[in-house]
Scaffold this active site. Sequence first.
Site, PDB file in Angstrom:
ATOM      1  N   LYS A  98       0.834  -1.205   0.000  1.00  0.00           N
ATOM      2  CA  LYS A  98       0.000   0.000   0.000  1.00  0.00           C
ATOM      3  C   LYS A  98       0.872   1.261   0.000  1.00  0.00           C
ATOM      4  CE  LYS A  98      -4.057  -2.102   2.096  1.00  0.00           C
ATOM      5  NZ  LYS A  98      -4.766  -2.372   3.339  1.00  0.00           N
ATOM      6  N   LYS A 151      -7.677 -10.080 -15.367  1.00  0.00           N
ATOM      7  CA  LYS A 151      -8.509 -10.254 -14.162  1.00  0.00           C
ATOM      8  C   LYS A 151      -9.440  -9.048 -14.010  1.00  0.00           C
ATOM      9  CE  LYS A 151      -8.063 -10.579  -9.111  1.00  0.00           C
ATOM     10  NZ  LYS A 151      -8.667  -9.428  -8.486  1.00  0.00           N
ATOM     11  N   LYS A 155     -11.532  -3.380 -10.194  1.00  0.00           N
ATOM     12  CA  LYS A 155     -11.793  -1.927 -10.221  1.00  0.00           C
ATOM     13  C   LYS A 155     -10.579  -1.175 -10.732  1.00  0.00           C
ATOM     14  CE  LYS A 155     -12.824  -1.406  -5.880  1.00  0.00           C
ATOM     15  NZ  LYS A 155     -13.230  -2.752  -5.460  1.00  0.00           N
TER      16      LYS A 155
HETATM   17  P1  ADP Z   1     -10.998  -5.236  -6.944  1.00  0.00           P
HETATM   18  O1  ADP Z   1      -9.869  -6.055  -7.550  1.00  0.00           O
HETATM   19  O2  ADP Z   1     -12.015  -4.879  -7.957  1.00  0.00           O
HETATM   20  O3  ADP Z   1     -10.494  -4.043  -6.148  1.00  0.00           O
HETATM   21  P2  ADP Z   1     -11.401  -6.388  -4.373  1.00  0.00           P
HETATM   22  O4  ADP Z   1      -9.934  -6.539  -4.188  1.00  0.00           O
HETATM   23  O5  ADP Z   1     -12.127  -5.342  -3.582  1.00  0.00           O
HETATM   24  O6  ADP Z   1     -11.724  -6.198  -5.925  1.00  0.00           O
HETATM   25  O7  ADP Z   1     -12.065  -7.819  -4.121  1.00  0.00           O
HETATM   26  C1  ADP Z   1     -13.088  -8.104  -3.213  1.00  0.00           C
HETATM   27  C2  ADP Z   1     -13.355  -9.604  -3.264  1.00  0.00           C
HETATM   28  O8  ADP Z   1     -13.754 -10.015  -4.582  1.00  0.00           O
HETATM   29  C3  ADP Z   1     -12.109 -10.435  -2.920  1.00  0.00           C
HETATM   30  O9  ADP Z   1     -12.526 -11.547  -2.137  1.00  0.00           O
HETATM   31  C4  ADP Z   1     -11.605 -10.919  -4.264  1.00  0.00           C
HETATM   32  O10 ADP Z   1     -10.943 -12.158  -4.163  1.00  0.00           O
HETATM   33  C5  ADP Z   1     -12.880 -11.016  -5.089  1.00  0.00           C
HETATM   34  N1  ADP Z   1     -12.582 -10.708  -6.508  1.00  0.00           N
HETATM   35  C6  ADP Z   1     -12.293  -9.491  -7.013  1.00  0.00           C
HETATM   36  N2  ADP Z   1     -12.056  -9.566  -8.344  1.00  0.00           N
HETATM   37  C7  ADP Z   1     -12.198 -10.862  -8.683  1.00  0.00           C
HETATM   38  C8  ADP Z   1     -12.095 -11.586  -9.922  1.00  0.00           C
HETATM   39  N3  ADP Z   1     -11.810 -10.970 -11.055  1.00  0.00           N
HETATM   40  N4  ADP Z   1     -12.300 -12.919  -9.896  1.00  0.00           N
HETATM   41  C9  ADP Z   1     -12.598 -13.567  -8.747  1.00  0.00           C
HETATM   42  N5  ADP Z   1     -12.725 -12.947  -7.560  1.00  0.00           N
HETATM   43  C10 ADP Z   1     -12.528 -11.613  -7.509  1.00  0.00           C
END
Ligand code: ADP
Length: 321
Positions: free
Chosen positions: A110, A189, A192
């Site tokens: 971070k 993948k 966001k």
């Molecule tokens: P982002 O990558 O959009 O910021 P987060 O890190 O907030 O998403 O993820 C929140 C939850 O959703 C976590 O448990 C993460 O493993 C799951 N997750 C996020 N993106 C994916 C994806 N593309 N495929 C599977 N699980 C995902």
Amino acid sequence: MRVLTGIQPSGALHIGNYFGAIKQMVDLQEKSDLFIFIPNYHALTSLKNAPALKQNTLDAAINFMALGIDPSKSTLWVQSDVKEVLELYWILSGYTPMGLLERAHSYKDKVAKGIAANHSLFSYPVLMAADILLYDADVIPVGKDQIQHVEIARDIAIKFNNDFGEIFTVPTFKVEEEVATVPGIDGAKMSKSYGNTIDIFCGEKELKKTIARVVTDSTPLEEPKDYTTCNVFALAKLFLKNDEVEALKERYTKGGEGYGHFKAYLNELIWNYFASAREKRAYFLDHPNEVIEILEAGAQKARTIASEKMKIVRDLVGIYR
Ligand code: ADP
Ligand code: TRP
């Protein structure tokens, strides 16, 4: 078995969040004692915007309930509604060697991304340990990036238990290995941070626009198409039963249909899949007081456990009452 998880209130949810995390929780509440909370104190380390954090916290509760988290089956609350967690956080800090936190990857990552290196960011894992130990959680389902945090919680629990006896349940983490990574509209993948998401609760027009942007190759309409490399197929598969997947494969290999057809199909699948979630969400958005009551009832349940635990802990460490 008590399963506990905190899901960050981080704005709009995408279908990667749903298939990668929320759906598992919805299934888990049928077979375990699911404790699920919105870690808004943790969110404070990355979001310094009061109205946005308040809004995101309520939105998260609404979205989780709309997507199937059922407060009559699981315990759903907002982290900051149970203040005992902050007291335990402080007490546990005294059982957390600096080296343990200095090794945390998440902190280093971070800071490398430009988030201010302040104390709350550094001590984030201790608060997370308090979240887990306060409720004697057995299992913590996490994404890979959170494994180390659960290990830190284990280390802290063991250290405390060494001094005082079996006070805290030593938690284990569970990584959902079989959960495939959901691809984004560009095939990477879905995340966001990559701007390649399909948001669950976007409007009909926006969904159409997003699906139109799913990257495909330029195989002409009449020719057979390779579903194994197609982003539209990979996304559609998430919503289909086995026989429907087979039927779609056939449409790809037969030729005679263009990506426009497959995109229209994907669009329809997504829109229909989340229809009842959209309805529930609209209801809760119209009835915010009901949401607040549900969260208060959840906090009440969590608080009962937390306050019993804290009586024991306070006494052991010498806080006089
Ligand atoms: P982002 O990558 O959009 O910021 P987060 O890190 O907030 O998403 O993820 C929140 C939850 O959703 C976590 O448990 C993460 O493993 C799951 N997750 C996020 N993106 C994916 C994806 N593309 N495929 C599977 N699980 C995902
Ligand atoms: N740190 C977790 C995340 O960013 C959220 C979280 C806070 C959590 N407290 C927790 C997860 C306790 C599991 C258990 O995803």
